[in-house]
Design an enzyme around this catalytic site. Sequence first.
Site, mmCIF file in Angstrom:
data_model
loop_
_atom_site.group_PDB
_atom_site.id
_atom_site.type_symbol
_atom_site.label_atom_id
_atom_site.label_comp_id
_atom_site.label_asym_id
_atom_site.label_seq_id
_atom_site.Cartn_x
_atom_site.Cartn_y
_atom_site.Cartn_z
ATOM 1 N N HIS A 84 -6.491 3.484 2.233
ATOM 2 C CA HIS A 84 -5.469 2.436 2.110
ATOM 3 C C HIS A 84 -4.083 2.974 2.483
ATOM 4 C CE1 HIS A 84 -3.609 -1.176 0.141
ATOM 5 N NE2 HIS A 84 -2.594 -0.330 0.016
ATOM 6 N N GLU A 85 -3.707 4.099 1.884
ATOM 7 C CA GLU A 85 -2.371 4.651 2.144
ATOM 8 C C GLU A 85 -2.242 5.147 3.588
ATOM 9 O OE1 GLU A 85 -0.073 4.064 0.172
ATOM 10 O OE2 GLU A 85 -1.291 3.459 -1.536
ATOM 11 N N HIS B 240 -1.150 2.378 5.766
ATOM 12 C CA HIS B 240 0.306 2.203 5.792
ATOM 13 C C HIS B 240 0.947 3.210 6.754
ATOM 14 C CE1 HIS B 240 0.751 -0.801 2.729
ATOM 15 N NE2 HIS B 240 0.230 -0.069 1.768
ATOM 16 N N HIS C 224 0.428 2.258 10.309
ATOM 17 C CA HIS C 224 1.280 1.101 10.600
ATOM 18 C C HIS C 224 2.681 1.592 10.976
ATOM 19 C CE1 HIS C 224 2.747 -3.142 9.090
ATOM 20 N NE2 HIS C 224 3.053 -2.909 10.344
#
Length: 555
Positions: free
Chosen positions: A482-483, A486, A489
């Site tokens: 998940h991190e 980020h 992104h």
Amino acid sequence: MSSFKRLFYLVKHRHLWTHVRRSVTTWSPVGAAFNTKTHRRLNLLDKNGGLFGVPELNSPAGFQVATKAALRNTERLLEKACSCPPGVETVESFDQLSDGLCKVADLADFVKVAHPDQEFREAAERTCIEIGTVVEKLNTNVELCQSLKKLLDNPEIVAQLDPDTRRVAELFLFDFEISGIHLDDKLRKEAVALHVKLLDLNNEFLAGSHMPNRIARSVIPEHLHLQFASEGSFIQVGGLHADSPDDLVREIAYRIYLYPNADLMECLEELLKCRYKLAKLVGYESYGHRALKGTMAKTPETVMSFLQLLTDKLADRTDKDFKMMRNMKKKLNPRNSELMPWDHPFLSGVLRAERYNIEPSLYSPYLSLGACMEGLNNLFSELYGVSLMSEPPSAGEVWSEDVRKLAVVHETEGLLGYIYCDFFVRPDKPHQDCHFTIRGGRWCQETGQYQLPVVVLMLSLPHPTKSAPTLLTPGMMENLFHEMGHAMHSMLGRTRYQHVTGTRCATDFAEVPSILMEYFATDYRVISQFARHYETGQVRSSPPSMTCCTAMFLQ
């Protein structure tokens, strides 16, 4: 095909994926960087280059130096933005002004919560407050706002702007509007004062909420002392211990860690009152309406409608899960079978293990941190043509010796940016998994080069031991993916303007790429390409069924 289209395509067409198995007994460079302890030689001749390579930040006093330099630059760019003729140059000046302040404020925002040295934390917090105050004043600067309105109110000039420049100009104007630029002079000053007060209250509340609670050792049964950190005659509780099989450990952690702190509750009450007063002052029904303006959700009513829909749709399943957990509690502890708030995370894991004949600890040896980082590296290579390359940090560049630095390199475009991986627990480090933007990417007109983004990923993983690297549970692996979503992104969201770079978008949309990454973390066809035993390099010889695997990896 764009990066995100490729990502959606692969999620949608999973049946097209092939199983690639490797029987490798050595780690790739990025895997080895996370599966071995760091051994950095101390060379007294090496010059301290400062945190993140910022020369001024080789000591806490450097924050004041960096702050003064940023504010001098702000004055110069403020004059330029107010005096230049309406056009692209206006927006570029706004973006440069924003970038100059953010590069110092964002870095300080991270250091104030994560640096192990209290002097660094305190210096960073002073910088956050000082620059935050300046930002709020700029957001109510009438002359600055008028220079932007002259641009956007002129149809001929707007028609000549490219879509990105026009959108960024509109977003800057939106910042003025929600800050109260339309108010008279007296009320604008009141709005600024409320903003500054909110900065102080936010800092106070966040700093206090990360601190562990403590209780006298004599109150806790002696055989449980080793479950918690000790501080003289006190026991420190810095988390919920939600995975502990001991009911009493979970209860103690829950009651003590979440015990109301009178000072913090007073701070929170004042913070909420201040938010409401500010929202009403600038023309919003509530702070929620102000905060959601400009997001995908748009209004609190939309959010509540969505939550109510979820509640209704999941009611039957929730009731069924509750009954299953209650029955499991009776089975495990017949003398104390009432289901309590601290039981849910543990019992849900036990139920999955029993239902699918899974013991999660048997899988952890296959999910070493190095193996998972190899898996991410391979996945990013397939999806985006991007590789993660471990780099040794320079003297003074990192705040803890166990922080790893990764260069993100594209197969054709070259270096995209840097990710600092602060993955391991340490005293006074917040127990939360999160992504920090240290520097946003943008095209620098003044240098003719792209400013590379820099981010930090912060996790709370256990340290490697003498006999084994850090081994992840399926839940830890999902958080890592998940991190890293980020982080990618931030790396791939390369924009002309830093105001909209990477995760600097609508806050609810910012979660989309990272949540998509969770799908890869819970699919056996992906996991089987990198999960291998940290000692033997072997993969599991008899993979579980898809349903079984998915359930196991959703713990």
